[in-house]
Scaffold this motif. Structure first.
Motif, PDB file in Angstrom:
ATOM      1  N   ASN A 196      -5.495   4.509   3.553  1.00 50.67           N
ATOM      2  CA  ASN A 196      -4.607   3.885   2.573  1.00 50.67           C
ATOM      3  C   ASN A 196      -3.926   2.655   3.144  1.00 50.67           C
ATOM      4  O   ASN A 196      -3.543   1.757   2.422  1.00 50.67           O
ATOM      5  N   ARG A 238      -2.543   4.954  -6.425  1.00 46.96           N
ATOM      6  CA  ARG A 238      -3.536   4.388  -5.496  1.00 46.96           C
ATOM      7  C   ARG A 238      -4.137   5.477  -4.610  1.00 46.96           C
ATOM      8  O   ARG A 238      -5.358   5.560  -4.457  1.00 46.96           O
ATOM      9  N   ASN A 297       0.804  -1.224   0.000  1.00 45.04           N
ATOM     10  CA  ASN A 297       0.000   0.000   0.000  1.00 45.04           C
ATOM     11  C   ASN A 297       0.838   1.275   0.000  1.00 45.04           C
ATOM     12  O   ASN A 297       0.283   2.373   0.048  1.00 45.04           O
TER      13      ASN A 297
END
Length: 200
Positions: free
Chosen positions: A160, A126, A110
């Motif tokens: 996130n 992302r 991530n």
């Protein structure tokens, strides 16, 4: 100018008399963090074991029951020992291991950010997509919900789940590993003073 700098350095050096405050604050900060992490694992232990062992939606680790028990014990026991300032350098080791597992097995894919941001040094595709979705979610809530009530105590954010927090805790533990629990406000200090009375 140089003499003034030296005098200032002498004044700054006097702050070392209170150098026990830094490890104390690190311990007091980390103790509830690890207590809550361990408590959540313990109260949902069956789910924790499944998450540790499942290769599809979990970590896919071997011996998930053993590893889940060790992680839970390290976090709960570590929280208590950090609070007391007892065996701090020793307990920092398993806690650092749990943080390394968290970094590489849970959060690594991530990126860095714990909370998604659309710009900045650590922003990624992302996190930029996440912030776009957050804008849409806020628009929906403004149109169909009580947005003022929902954001009364803080803004909405998009998680996130990057390595940011785990690395931060790892660095704090590493500091405690090298410094120990600190003087005066720790059991370690008084044990050391009693058993090994040397100048500190």
């Amino acid at each position: 100018m140089f003499a003034a700098a030296l005098r200032l350095q002498t004044v700054l050096d006097r702050s070392r008399a209170a150098d026990f405050i830094a490890p104390l604050l690190l311990r007091l900060y980390l103790a509830p963090v690890f207590w809550m992490a361990g408590w959540n694992k313990l109260t949902g232990f069956d789910g924790t074991v499944q998450w540790f062992g499942n290769p599809d939606w979990g970590l896919g680790l071997p011996f998930p029951t053993v590893l889940a028990a060790l992680a839970t014990a390290a976090e709960l026991g570590g929280a208590v020992l950090l609070l007391l300032g007892l065996a701090v350098r020793w307990v920092a080791i398993p806690l650092m291991v749990t943080m390394l597992v968290a970094v590489f097995a849970v959060h690594w894919d991530n990126g860095w950010l714990a909370i998604a941001e659309g710009s900045g040094l650590f922003a990624t595709d992302r996190t930029m997509m996440a912030t776009e979705r957050l804008v849409q979610a806020k628009a929906l809530l403004r149109q169909h919900g009580d947005y003022g009530y929902l954001t009364e105590h803080g803004s909405l954010v998009m998680l996130n789940n990057g390595i940011e927090f785990a690395v931060t805790y790892l660095v704090m533990l590493l500091s405690l590993f090298f410094t120990g629990a600190g003087r005066y406000v720790s059991v370690d200090h008084w044990i050391r003073k009693r058993l090994m009375p040397v100048p500190q």
